[in-house]
Design a protein around this motif. Structure first.
Motif, PDB file in Angstrom:
ATOM      1  N   ASP A   1      53.702-103.115  33.080  1.00 25.89           N
ATOM      2  CA  ASP A   1      54.060-104.499  33.387  1.00 25.89           C
ATOM      3  C   ASP A   1      53.945-104.811  34.878  1.00 25.89           C
ATOM      4  O   ASP A   1      53.915-105.968  35.269  1.00 25.89           O
ATOM      5  N   ALA A   2      53.880-103.756  35.692  1.00 23.97           N
ATOM      6  CA  ALA A   2      53.846-103.982  37.140  1.00 23.97           C
ATOM      7  C   ALA A   2      52.588-104.739  37.542  1.00 23.97           C
ATOM      8  O   ALA A   2      52.633-105.636  38.369  1.00 23.97           O
ATOM      9  N   GLY A   3      51.452-104.364  36.975  1.00 21.70           N
ATOM     10  CA  GLY A   3      50.215-105.078  37.252  1.00 21.70           C
ATOM     11  C   GLY A   3      49.617-104.809  38.620  1.00 21.70           C
ATOM     12  O   GLY A   3      48.431-104.943  38.816  1.00 21.70           O
ATOM     13  N   ASP A   4      50.390-104.427  39.565  1.00 19.94           N
ATOM     14  CA  ASP A   4      49.924-104.210  40.932  1.00 19.94           C
ATOM     15  C   ASP A   4      49.860-102.704  41.207  1.00 19.94           C
ATOM     16  O   ASP A   4      50.894-102.032  41.230  1.00 19.94           O
ATOM     17  N   GLU A   5      48.649-102.199  41.400  1.00 19.19           N
ATOM     18  CA  GLU A   5      48.494-100.764  41.626  1.00 19.19           C
ATOM     19  C   GLU A   5      49.169-100.296  42.906  1.00 19.19           C
ATOM     20  O   GLU A   5      49.646 -99.171  42.981  1.00 19.19           O
ATOM     21  N   ASP A   6      49.225-101.147  43.924  1.00 15.27           N
ATOM     22  CA  ASP A   6      49.900-100.768  45.169  1.00 15.27           C
ATOM     23  C   ASP A   6      51.389-100.544  44.929  1.00 15.27           C
ATOM     24  O   ASP A   6      51.981 -99.616  45.470  1.00 15.27           O
ATOM     25  N   VAL A   7      51.986-101.381  44.104  1.00 18.90           N
ATOM     26  CA  VAL A   7      53.407-101.237  43.760  1.00 18.90           C
ATOM     27  C   VAL A   7      53.607 -99.936  42.985  1.00 18.90           C
ATOM     28  O   VAL A   7      54.547 -99.182  43.229  1.00 18.90           O
ATOM     29  N   GLU A   8      52.708 -99.666  42.052  1.00 22.87           N
ATOM     30  CA  GLU A   8      52.780 -98.436  41.245  1.00 22.87           C
ATOM     31  C   GLU A   8      52.644 -97.202  42.126  1.00 22.87           C
ATOM     32  O   GLU A   8      53.397 -96.240  41.988  1.00 22.87           O
ATOM     33  N   CYS A   9      51.702 -97.237  43.051  1.00 22.73           N
ATOM     34  CA  CYS A   9      51.518 -96.096  43.961  1.00 22.73           C
ATOM     35  C   CYS A   9      52.749 -95.896  44.840  1.00 22.73           C
ATOM     36  O   CYS A   9      53.168 -94.765  45.083  1.00 22.73           O
ATOM     37  N   ALA A  10      53.334 -96.965  45.313  1.00 26.57           N
ATOM     38  CA  ALA A  10      54.538 -96.880  46.144  1.00 26.57           C
ATOM     39  C   ALA A  10      55.689 -96.265  45.349  1.00 26.57           C
ATOM     40  O   ALA A  10      56.446 -95.433  45.870  1.00 26.57           O
ATOM     41  N   ARG A  11      55.817 -96.661  44.082  1.00 32.14           N
ATOM     42  CA  ARG A  11      56.867 -96.087  43.224  1.00 32.14           C
ATOM     43  C   ARG A  11      56.657 -94.590  43.053  1.00 32.14           C
ATOM     44  O   ARG A  11      57.577 -93.799  43.217  1.00 32.14           O
ATOM     45  N   ARG A  12      55.432 -94.181  42.763  1.00 35.79           N
ATOM     46  CA  ARG A  12      55.136 -92.753  42.579  1.00 35.79           C
ATOM     47  C   ARG A  12      55.376 -91.977  43.869  1.00 35.79           C
ATOM     48  O   ARG A  12      55.896 -90.876  43.842  1.00 35.79           O
ATOM     49  N   LYS A  13      55.007 -92.562  44.987  1.00 37.76           N
ATOM     50  CA  LYS A  13      55.230 -91.891  46.262  1.00 37.76           C
ATOM     51  C   LYS A  13      56.722 -91.667  46.493  1.00 37.76           C
ATOM     52  O   LYS A  13      57.136 -90.595  46.924  1.00 37.76           O
ATOM     53  N   ARG A  14      57.547 -92.671  46.174  1.00 34.72           N
ATOM     54  CA  ARG A  14      59.006 -92.510  46.319  1.00 34.72           C
ATOM     55  C   ARG A  14      59.509 -91.382  45.425  1.00 34.72           C
ATOM     56  O   ARG A  14      60.359 -90.585  45.835  1.00 34.72           O
ATOM     57  N   GLU A  15      58.998 -91.299  44.201  1.00 36.25           N
ATOM     58  CA  GLU A  15      59.421 -90.247  43.272  1.00 36.25           C
ATOM     59  C   GLU A  15      59.027 -88.866  43.788  1.00 36.25           C
ATOM     60  O   GLU A  15      59.806 -87.919  43.749  1.00 36.25           O
ATOM     61  N   VAL A  16      57.798 -88.750  44.269  1.00 33.33           N
ATOM     62  CA  VAL A  16      57.326 -87.466  44.799  1.00 33.33           C
ATOM     63  C   VAL A  16      58.099 -87.108  46.067  1.00 33.33           C
ATOM     64  O   VAL A  16      58.490 -85.956  46.264  1.00 33.33           O
ATOM     65  N   ASP A  17      58.353 -88.090  46.924  1.00 33.75           N
ATOM     66  CA  ASP A  17      59.147 -87.837  48.140  1.00 33.75           C
ATOM     67  C   ASP A  17      60.539 -87.331  47.799  1.00 33.75           C
ATOM     68  O   ASP A  17      61.077 -86.456  48.490  1.00 33.75           O
ATOM     69  N   ALA A  18      61.134 -87.852  46.729  1.00 39.40           N
ATOM     70  CA  ALA A  18      62.467 -87.399  46.313  1.00 39.40           C
ATOM     71  C   ALA A  18      62.429 -85.932  45.884  1.00 39.40           C
ATOM     72  O   ALA A  18      63.337 -85.155  46.205  1.00 39.40           O
ATOM     73  N   ILE A  19      61.374 -85.540  45.181  1.00 43.90           N
ATOM     74  CA  ILE A  19      61.226 -84.136  44.790  1.00 43.90           C
ATOM     75  C   ILE A  19      61.049 -83.285  46.038  1.00 43.90           C
ATOM     76  O   ILE A  19      61.678 -82.242  46.199  1.00 43.90           O
ATOM     77  N   TYR A  20      60.201 -83.734  46.933  1.00 45.39           N
ATOM     78  CA  TYR A  20      59.958 -83.028  48.194  1.00 45.39           C
ATOM     79  C   TYR A  20      61.262 -82.847  48.965  1.00 45.39           C
ATOM     80  O   TYR A  20      61.568 -81.758  49.457  1.00 45.39           O
ATOM     81  N   ASP A  21      62.055 -83.901  49.063  1.00 45.49           N
ATOM     82  CA  ASP A  21      63.316 -83.821  49.800  1.00 45.49           C
ATOM     83  C   ASP A  21      64.271 -82.815  49.164  1.00 45.49           C
ATOM     84  O   ASP A  21      65.047 -82.165  49.870  1.00 45.49           O
ATOM     85  N   ALA A  22      64.233 -82.679  47.850  1.00 48.37           N
ATOM     86  CA  ALA A  22      65.090 -81.712  47.165  1.00 48.37           C
ATOM     87  C   ALA A  22      64.611 -80.278  47.390  1.00 48.37           C
ATOM     88  O   ALA A  22      65.413 -79.346  47.451  1.00 48.37           O
ATOM     89  N   ILE A  23      63.297 -80.097  47.532  1.00 46.18           N
ATOM     90  CA  ILE A  23      62.738 -78.755  47.686  1.00 46.18           C
ATOM     91  C   ILE A  23      62.775 -78.279  49.129  1.00 46.18           C
ATOM     92  O   ILE A  23      63.031 -77.114  49.402  1.00 46.18           O
TER      93      ILE A  23
END
Length: 149
Positions: free
Chosen positions: A108-130
């Motif tokens: 539903d997001a429709g905007d790939e930039d928004v989707e990429c930003a969301r994924r980057k936040r998720e990956v950054d959260a994993i990185y911060d935990a590791i």
């Protein structure tokens, strides 16, 4: 008889492994002198690395003296320390696989930039935990390869 000996390994450890099973393929050893003569760079103090696996663009190798895991890529011609030990490598790979298995796309997001930003936040959260667990982690190498299409 052989099956009994091999089954006993679970209880008694490798010291009971028949010698014929303990042979090691010397081709998995990357020796500093040989590699440097071919233009490779090794970290200070590392005399040899033993290949333990492959990623798409590099070899995963371990220093048999320190246990530090290195990325060994043809592109850079450099052995780069990426994990303090094998358990850290396993933690990173497990975390990344879990992320990929559970990663969902917000259609539903429709905007790939928004989707990429969301994924980057998720990956950054994993990185911060590791990161606090192993400052040599290579997770960001894998995460940086995550591209939106």
């Amino acid at each position: 008889m052989r099956e009994e000996r091999e089954a006993g390994l679970v209880c008694r450890g490798l010291r009971n492994l028949p010698r014929s099973h303990a042979e090691f393929d010397d081709g998995y050893i990357r020796r500093r002198a040989v590699q440097e003569s071919q233009g490779w760079k090794f970290p200070e103090g590392v005399e040899a690395l033993i290949k333990i696996g492959n990623f798409p663009i590099s070899v995963v190798a371990i220093d048999p003296i320190t246990g530090i895991v290195h990325q060994y890529a043809d592109a850079s011609m450099e052995a780069i320390p990426v994990h303090a030990d094998v358990s850290s490598l396993a933690k990173d790979v497990g975390s990344f696989v879990e992320y990929v298995e559970n990663c969902t796309r917000d259609d539903d997001a429709g905007d790939e930039d928004v989707e990429c930003a969301r994924r980057k936040r998720e990956v950054d959260a994993i990185y911060d935990a590791i990161r606090p667990v192993d400052p040599l982690r290579s997770f960001m190498n894998a995460a940086n390869g995550l591209k939106c299409r």
